[in-house]
Scaffold this active site. Sequence first.
Site, PDB file in Angstrom:
ATOM      1  N   GLU A   1      52.383  13.378  17.721  1.00  0.00           N
ATOM      2  CA  GLU A   1      51.695  13.652  18.994  1.00  0.00           C
ATOM      3  C   GLU A   1      51.124  12.794  19.463  1.00  0.00           C
ATOM      4  OE1 GLU A   1      49.557  17.315  18.218  1.00  0.00           O
ATOM      5  OE2 GLU A   1      47.999  16.264  18.516  1.00  0.00           O
TER       6      GLU A   1
ATOM      7  N   HIS B   1      48.557  20.617  22.565  1.00  0.00           N
ATOM      8  CA  HIS B   1      47.280  20.497  21.937  1.00  0.00           C
ATOM      9  C   HIS B   1      45.911  20.772  22.731  1.00  0.00           C
ATOM     10  CE1 HIS B   1      45.506  18.474  17.831  1.00  0.00           C
ATOM     11  NE2 HIS B   1      44.805  19.574  18.236  1.00  0.00           N
TER      12      HIS B   1
ATOM     13  N   ARG C   1      48.140  21.620  12.692  1.00  0.00           N
ATOM     14  CA  ARG C   1      48.590  20.116  12.892  1.00  0.00           C
ATOM     15  C   ARG C   1      49.987  20.018  12.696  1.00  0.00           C
ATOM     16  NH1 ARG C   1      44.305  19.438  14.677  1.00  0.00           N
ATOM     17  NH2 ARG C   1      42.608  18.027  13.838  1.00  0.00           N
TER      18      ARG C   1
HETATM   19  C1  GLV Z   1      41.388  19.985  17.030  1.00  0.00           C
HETATM   20  O1  GLV Z   1      42.570  19.992  16.612  1.00  0.00           O
HETATM   21  C2  GLV Z   1      40.394  19.740  16.197  1.00  0.00           C
HETATM   22  O2  GLV Z   1      40.707  19.661  14.829  1.00  0.00           O
HETATM   23  O3  GLV Z   1      39.185  19.852  16.361  1.00  0.00           O
END
Ligand code: GLV
Length: 327
Positions: free
Chosen positions: A269, A287, A240
């Site tokens: 983001e 991401h 994160r």
């Molecule tokens: C992605 O970042 C998730 O938490 O699945």
Amino acid sequence: MSRCATVLIARPLPAPCEARLDDLFLTRRLPGEGPHPLPELLARAEGCDGLLVTLTEKLDRAAIAALPAGIRVIATMSVGFEHIDVEAARLRGITVTNTPDVLTEATADLTLLLMLGAARRAKEAAALIAEDRWGTWSPTGLLGVDLWRRRLGILGLGRIGAAVARRARAFGMEIHYHNRRPAPAETSAGATYHARFEDLLAASDVLVLNAASTPETRGIIDARALALLPRGAILVNSARGDLVDDDALIAALESGHLFAAGLDVFRGEPKLDPRYRDLPNVFALPHIGSATIETRTAMGMCAVDNLDAVLNRDGLALNPVTLGPVT
Ligand code: GLV
């Protein structure tokens, strides 16, 4: 098959998951790709029994309080659940579920991509091709650093961290980690445990962040932590964005204290600090840790299974979230 429960689906899912949702529930969808403003989601949730959301739906205390009375379950198609106020949901009797395990291998693969991209200067190299600037093979051009024989430090040796470690061992790396407690032997598989985070930093040529975003981990990579990394270290973040203090990281990348960073996640983001775009030693991705056809389908199915368990079966979720760390 019961069709009485109604589920609001916040974002479009892979087609097999959408078909299964239609099979199991009365379904309601927000239009288009989204994400949608929260008031729209709350308005459409009226009369629903369950919500299927993703990490783009920020269900804070106020949003949970504003949910219609009928909502019994919120299934997030993500392993992370810091976007949901789980305690507020619990107090309202709403079960929150996530999608652990199914994304472990894909996310670990992506973490290795970040590590390689950062170590081998992939951003600068790819730009030579994309911008048609490749002049010649050069004995001294675009020299990266070896991962072989380097020490990999993992903050958060859980499911994903252990899968990263497995891959990194095959690259000839030496594995170190920090958790609040030593991991079980089958997870650590011989990795060196550091009870103090500071000691892990000093032992990390490459530091990978695999910890959840919690009050303890937010901002944990600050100027002090970065200064403890050996000069020339690489930072990789596939967890994160808010684990990192952006000003401190950018300063360490600009000064050369860090060789490079591989980042898949960013604070705030999809907006990110524009300096990340300009730095040649930042290999950045938007991401996509779990973004494979197989994994996103499995995540969607896992969320559907949880809705099915709570709304159509015995009420017991398969993956209820707890407030402990997520790895
Ligand atoms: C992605 O970042 C998730 O938490 O699945």
